[in-house]
Design a protein around this motif. Structure first.
Motif, PDB file in Angstrom:
ATOM      1  N   ALA A 187       2.990  12.178  -9.637  1.00 23.49           N
ATOM      2  CA  ALA A 187       2.467  13.532  -9.530  1.00 23.49           C
ATOM      3  C   ALA A 187       3.603  14.549  -9.397  1.00 23.49           C
ATOM      4  CB  ALA A 187       1.526  13.632  -8.330  1.00 23.49           C
ATOM      5  N   PRO A 194      -8.666   8.827   5.913  1.00 22.65           N
ATOM      6  CA  PRO A 194      -8.798   8.998   7.357  1.00 22.65           C
ATOM      7  C   PRO A 194     -10.266   9.208   7.699  1.00 22.65           C
ATOM      8  CG  PRO A 194      -7.783  10.927   6.340  1.00 22.65           C
ATOM      9  CD  PRO A 194      -7.831   9.856   5.305  1.00 22.65           C
ATOM     10  N   LYS A 223      -3.641   2.758  -8.283  1.00 27.92           N
ATOM     11  CA  LYS A 223      -2.620   3.808  -8.363  1.00 27.92           C
ATOM     12  C   LYS A 223      -1.246   3.189  -8.523  1.00 27.92           C
ATOM     13  CE  LYS A 223      -4.918   6.526  -4.846  1.00 27.92           C
ATOM     14  NZ  LYS A 223      -4.712   7.136  -3.531  1.00 27.92           N
ATOM     15  N   PRO A 224      -0.326   3.744  -9.261  1.00 27.24           N
ATOM     16  CA  PRO A 224      -0.550   4.905 -10.116  1.00 27.24           C
ATOM     17  C   PRO A 224      -1.484   4.546 -11.277  1.00 27.24           C
ATOM     18  CG  PRO A 224       1.802   4.478  -9.789  1.00 27.24           C
ATOM     19  CD  PRO A 224       1.075   3.306  -9.265  1.00 27.24           C
ATOM     20  N   VAL A 225      -2.376   5.466 -11.605  1.00 29.50           N
ATOM     21  CA  VAL A 225      -3.414   5.179 -12.588  1.00 29.50           C
ATOM     22  C   VAL A 225      -2.839   5.206 -14.002  1.00 29.50           C
ATOM     23  CG1 VAL A 225      -5.577   6.003 -13.571  1.00 29.50           C
ATOM     24  CG2 VAL A 225      -5.196   6.124 -11.105  1.00 29.50           C
ATOM     25  N   ASP A 227      -7.470  11.520   0.059  1.00 30.72           N
ATOM     26  CA  ASP A 227      -6.918  12.273   1.191  1.00 30.72           C
ATOM     27  C   ASP A 227      -5.551  12.873   0.872  1.00 30.72           C
ATOM     28  OD1 ASP A 227      -6.154   9.527   1.160  1.00 30.72           O
ATOM     29  OD2 ASP A 227      -5.201   9.813   3.117  1.00 30.72           O
ATOM     30  N   GLU A 228      -4.878  12.393  -0.173  1.00 30.22           N
ATOM     31  CA  GLU A 228      -3.544  12.920  -0.475  1.00 30.22           C
ATOM     32  C   GLU A 228      -3.619  13.964  -1.588  1.00 30.22           C
ATOM     33  OE1 GLU A 228      -0.850   9.663  -1.180  1.00 30.22           O
ATOM     34  OE2 GLU A 228      -1.785   8.557   0.456  1.00 30.22           O
ATOM     35  N   PHE A 265       2.861   1.552  -3.533  1.00 30.98           N
ATOM     36  CA  PHE A 265       2.067   2.020  -4.670  1.00 30.98           C
ATOM     37  C   PHE A 265       1.644   3.472  -4.486  1.00 30.98           C
ATOM     38  CE2 PHE A 265       1.405  -2.596  -5.442  1.00 30.98           C
ATOM     39  CZ  PHE A 265       2.014  -2.616  -6.685  1.00 30.98           C
ATOM     40  N   ASN A 266       1.296   3.825  -3.267  1.00 27.03           N
ATOM     41  CA  ASN A 266       0.962   5.223  -3.004  1.00 27.03           C
ATOM     42  C   ASN A 266       2.156   6.130  -3.283  1.00 27.03           C
ATOM     43  OD1 ASN A 266      -1.718   5.853  -2.288  1.00 27.03           O
ATOM     44  ND2 ASN A 266      -1.478   4.663  -0.407  1.00 27.03           N
ATOM     45  N   ALA A 314      -2.198   8.147   9.386  1.00 23.88           N
ATOM     46  CA  ALA A 314      -2.979   7.857   8.179  1.00 23.88           C
ATOM     47  C   ALA A 314      -4.470   7.837   8.473  1.00 23.88           C
ATOM     48  CB  ALA A 314      -2.553   6.522   7.579  1.00 23.88           C
ATOM     49  N   CYS A 315      -4.818   7.472   9.715  1.00 23.55           N
ATOM     50  CA  CYS A 315      -6.227   7.293  10.058  1.00 23.55           C
ATOM     51  C   CYS A 315      -6.925   8.618  10.360  1.00 23.55           C
ATOM     52  CB  CYS A 315      -6.332   6.392  11.270  1.00 23.55           C
ATOM     53  SG  CYS A 315      -5.490   7.114  12.678  1.00 23.55           S
ATOM     54  N   CYS A 316      -6.134   9.665  10.618  1.00 25.06           N
ATOM     55  CA  CYS A 316      -6.756  10.877  11.157  1.00 25.06           C
ATOM     56  C   CYS A 316      -6.584  12.054  10.211  1.00 25.06           C
ATOM     57  CB  CYS A 316      -6.127  11.236  12.504  1.00 25.06           C
ATOM     58  SG  CYS A 316      -5.903   9.787  13.538  1.00 25.06           S
ATOM     59  N   ALA A 342      -4.678   2.286  -3.962  1.00 22.07           N
ATOM     60  CA  ALA A 342      -3.262   1.983  -4.180  1.00 22.07           C
ATOM     61  C   ALA A 342      -3.068   0.475  -4.115  1.00 22.07           C
ATOM     62  CB  ALA A 342      -2.395   2.665  -3.135  1.00 22.07           C
ATOM     63  N   TYR A 343      -3.356  -0.071  -2.964  1.00 19.74           N
ATOM     64  CA  TYR A 343      -3.236  -1.499  -2.810  1.00 19.74           C
ATOM     65  C   TYR A 343      -3.973  -1.864  -1.548  1.00 19.74           C
ATOM     66  CZ  TYR A 343      -1.293  -6.175  -2.590  1.00 19.74           C
ATOM     67  OH  TYR A 343      -1.143  -7.537  -2.564  1.00 19.74           O
ATOM     68  N   LEU A 357      -1.303  15.190  -3.491  1.00 25.98           N
ATOM     69  CA  LEU A 357      -0.597  14.822  -4.726  1.00 25.98           C
ATOM     70  C   LEU A 357      -1.405  13.826  -5.557  1.00 25.98           C
ATOM     71  CD1 LEU A 357       3.130  14.500  -3.631  1.00 25.98           C
ATOM     72  CD2 LEU A 357       2.202  16.026  -5.395  1.00 25.98           C
ATOM     73  N   ALA A 358      -2.112  12.948  -4.872  1.00 27.12           N
ATOM     74  CA  ALA A 358      -2.919  11.971  -5.590  1.00 27.12           C
ATOM     75  C   ALA A 358      -4.068  12.662  -6.316  1.00 27.12           C
ATOM     76  CB  ALA A 358      -3.456  10.925  -4.618  1.00 27.12           C
ATOM     77  N   ASN A 364       2.686   6.571  -6.865  1.00 24.39           N
ATOM     78  CA  ASN A 364       1.684   7.511  -7.362  1.00 24.39           C
ATOM     79  C   ASN A 364       2.112   8.951  -7.070  1.00 24.39           C
ATOM     80  OD1 ASN A 364      -0.885   7.818  -8.636  1.00 24.39           O
ATOM     81  ND2 ASN A 364      -1.691   8.506  -6.654  1.00 24.39           N
ATOM     82  N   GLU A 396      -2.634  14.459  -9.284  1.00 20.77           N
ATOM     83  CA  GLU A 396      -2.294  13.520 -10.347  1.00 20.77           C
ATOM     84  C   GLU A 396      -3.549  13.132 -11.143  1.00 20.77           C
ATOM     85  OE1 GLU A 396       0.298  12.627 -11.675  1.00 20.77           O
ATOM     86  OE2 GLU A 396      -0.087  10.706 -12.671  1.00 20.77           O
ATOM     87  N   HIS A 402       0.834  -1.200   0.000  1.00 15.57           N
ATOM     88  CA  HIS A 402       0.000   0.000   0.000  1.00 15.57           C
ATOM     89  C   HIS A 402       0.873   1.256   0.000  1.00 15.57           C
ATOM     90  CE1 HIS A 402      -2.945   2.941   1.665  1.00 15.57           C
ATOM     91  NE2 HIS A 402      -3.702   2.318   0.794  1.00 15.57           N
ATOM     92  N   GLU A 422      -6.056  -5.159  -0.446  1.00 14.19           N
ATOM     93  CA  GLU A 422      -6.560  -6.473  -0.861  1.00 14.19           C
ATOM     94  C   GLU A 422      -8.047  -6.607  -0.571  1.00 14.19           C
ATOM     95  OE1 GLU A 422      -3.225  -9.837  -0.410  1.00 14.19           O
ATOM     96  OE2 GLU A 422      -3.217  -8.345   1.168  1.00 14.19           O
ATOM     97  N   ARG A 472       3.696  12.007   0.979  1.00 10.39           N
ATOM     98  CA  ARG A 472       2.287  11.607   0.877  1.00 10.39           C
ATOM     99  C   ARG A 472       1.420  12.416   1.821  1.00 10.39           C
ATOM    100  NH1 ARG A 472       1.392   5.757   2.381  1.00 10.39           N
ATOM    101  NH2 ARG A 472      -0.752   6.428   2.132  1.00 10.39           N
ATOM    102  N   GLN A 504      -9.448   4.111   0.943  1.00 12.20           N
ATOM    103  CA  GLN A 504      -8.878   4.313   2.273  1.00 12.20           C
ATOM    104  C   GLN A 504      -8.646   5.790   2.521  1.00 12.20           C
ATOM    105  OE1 GLN A 504      -5.365   1.966   2.973  1.00 12.20           O
ATOM    106  NE2 GLN A 504      -6.643   0.325   3.765  1.00 12.20           N
TER     107      GLN A 504
END
Lengths: 341, 251
Positions: free
Chosen positions: A160, B63, B104-106, B14-15, A152-153, A249-251, B85-86, B17-18, A156, B21, A149, B88, A211, B61
């Motif tokens: 960008a 927050p 991602k990346p798309v 949430d990101e 890959f993020n 990450a959760c908040c 992104a990943y 940059l994402a 990504n 992109e 995770h 499962e 990120r 995913q």
């Protein structure tokens, strides 16, 4: 045995018929008891050295019993006239017992041979299965370490950044490569000086910062005397990664990750905190792995505890006794289990 | 021929940059305009009400509430393409439920495909769904609106037109469509308030009917009606609602 050999061409009287029946019945009964004994005492699990004397003894006993039964029945129950012709009682006993013994030995040879062959094959199959299981576990662990995770993020983000900040993108690719290399090299038995581990942690934090941007803040405070102490490779990184997962990450507003390293009473204390509360024994496999590696490398005095430090902070504390790992392993970056045992 | 409808798109991730992109990847697509961005489920919910987008590019995913949580909170949902992104668990959910998703990346090609698929669907829905120029977010749910239903691991985007019957189950409601009957966490009274009354008829305490699915209505007890749906299901109307039904019919 003599009975069978001699009587084969003779006219079969009823007495002979009965004696045959008794022979067969006794033979079946005794060999059956023999097999039960072998099974109950697990003779098939024994080594050849243990097995051979037992088989010889047992088959001789069975042969003797068989002979005595036949002899008794022939002589006293059926009163066969055959016995009047017998020249030597001892010779007859020997010949009869040896004959039957050879037969029983043959039977045993086949019986235990088949068992041995079968358990050998079973052992082979079990070995393959175990190997396959170990392989799957290793792959799973690797996947976990790699943290797909995150990767890959990050890729990504790089994509960008290429447009937004090409220099930043270049730095990020280098850092990603460095972290990937570290992850792939993370041998369970490898230790590095805390300073080196912190450098990996900083690389990792910089990547996550791309990120999470302002949501991720961190503080690293390590006493000078702690910096040279050996720690399991990627241990602190695992703790920080866990802290980010559960505390940042959760908040939406993110949070602060702190890493603190000190030497207390000759033991290295590494404490990683993140915002949040611990409901259950969270973290799972990553922390379990870290704990197991700590135990293997530093013995039972080492510990890793995750707890609520206060209402809003979770802390993970690793305690590593300093003396446990020999100097040489730090230099080589490896410690072999055999050497420690 | 009219040109394909332009998809007003909301990017939810949430990101920063994402999001950036995705925006960049969408630039070459003339059929897509970016209506806005949101960094979490709350902001996304507000943006959906405010901007009424045709398409959500939705990270799973985030927050706080996840992408799935966001969808179950919305009454009517736009077209959705998930982006992850990943994860499962999420990817399994996409596959099990045949949902559109991008990883991602798309890849630009995959994005183009996803957009085409959504366009084709938007064209089917007719012009009404696209850019309704929403003046008030609490406007009734029409038959062309789709809702997101998640029951355990399974989930559906279902057009209300396809739902033949709503049945109360405590505070929840069971939806009947296409041989499926999942529960949603909405109450039947809430749905009655939100559904277009010309199309959806409250038959009793227990049921709301989709009038288009009614095959036959017969009297069966004193002052009472019974509706038979096209699939053979029989639904009793309460005495009061039977009267209302007669009145509505005579109009």
């Amino acid at each position: 045995m003599r009975l069978t050999l001699y009587s084969f061409f003779q006219t079969i009287t009823w007495k002979w018929g009965v004696s045959y029946a008794v022979f067969i019945a006794a033979g079946v009964l005794y060999t059956h008891l023999y097999r039960r004994l072998a099974k109950r005492r697990e003779w098939t699990q024994m080594s050849l050295g243990q097995l051979a004397p037992r088989v010889v003894g047992a088959t001789l006993t069975v042969a003797l019993l068989l002979h005595l039964t036949m002899d008794g029945v022939g002589r006293y129950v059926l009163e066969l006239d055959f016995y009047e012709e017998v020249q030597s009682e001892v010779g007859m006993l020997l010949a009869s017992v040896v004959n039957m013994w050879i037969l029983l030995m043959l039977w045993s040879l086949i019986y235990f041979g088949v068992h041995y062959f079968w358990s050998y094959r079973q052992a082979e199959v079990d070995k393959w299965k175990l190997e396959a299981q170990a392989e799957t576990a290793r792959l799973k662990a690797l996947k976990l370490q790699l943290n797909p995770h995150f990767f890959f993020n990050s890729l990504n983000s790089v994509r960008a950044l290429i447009a937004e900040d090409p220099d930043g993108a270049q730095r990020m690719v280098t850092r990603l490569a460095r972290l990937l290399r570290s992850t792939l090299q993370a041998d369970d038995m490898k230790t590095v000086p805390l300073e080196e581990e912190l450098s990996t942690v900083r690389t990792y934090l910089k990547l996550e910062k791309v990120r999470f941007e302002d949501r991720l803040r961190h503080r690293i405070e390590v006493d000078d005397e702690a910096r040279s102490h050996p720690v399991p490779f990627m241990l602190v990184q695992t703790l920080v990664e866990n802290g980010i997962k559960h505390g940042v990450a959760c908040c939406q507003e993110g949070g602060v990750i702190t890493v603190r390293g000190r030497v207390v009473d000759g033991a290295l204390h590494i404490r990683v905190t993140n915002p949040g509360t611990l409901d259950t024994e969270e973290g799972g496999t990553g922390l379990d792995n870290a704990r197991e590696r700590l135990r293997l490398l530093f013995g039972t005095e080492a510990s890793l505890t995750v707890e609520n430090a206060d209402a809003e902070t979770v802390s993970a504390t690793a305690v590593l006794p300093v003396r446990a790992v020999p100097e040489s392993t730090v230099v080589q970056g490896k410690v072999s289990l055999a050497a420690r045992d | 021929m009219a040109s394909p409808p332009v998809l007003r798109t909301l990017i939810v991730d949430d990101e920063r940059l994402a999001r950036r992109e995705l925006r960049r990847l969408l630039e070459p697509h003339e059929a897509v305009t970016v209506a806005g961005e949101a960094a979490n489920a709350d902001a996304a919910e507000a943006a959906v009400h405010e901007k009424n987008p045709d398409l959500l590019l939705l990270d799973v995913q985030m927050p706080g509430d996840s992408g799935f949580d966001l969808l179950t909170r919305l009454d009517a949902v736009p077209h959705v393409v998930f982006v992850t992104a990943y994860d499962e668990y999420a990817i399994r959910a996409f596959k099990v439920n045949a949902l559109d998703y991008l990883v991602k990346p798309v890849e630009p090609e995959r994005l183009a495909q996803a957009i085409e698929t959504v366009q084709a669907r938007a064209a089917e829905d007719g012009p009404q769904a696209a850019g309704a120029g929403d003046e008030e977010s609490r406007s009734p749910l029409t038959a062309e609106d789709q809702v997101f239903v998640k029951d355990g691991e399974r989930c559906w985007f279902v057009r209300l037109a396809d739902v033949r019957l709503f049945e109360a189950a405590g505070n929840y409601t069971r939806l009947y469509f296409d041989g499926e009957e999942p529960l949603t966490h909405r109450s039947l009274s809430y749905l009655e308030e939100r559904l277009d009354p010309d199309r959806f008829f409250r038959a009793s305490r227990q049921h709301i009917l989709n009038l288009r699915w009614v095959a036959d209505v017969t009297p069966w007890a004193t002052d009472k009606l019974k509706a038979t749906l096209e699939d053979g299901t029989e639904v009793e109307l309460s005495r009061r609602r039977s009267r209302a039904f007669r009145e509505q019919l005579s109009l």
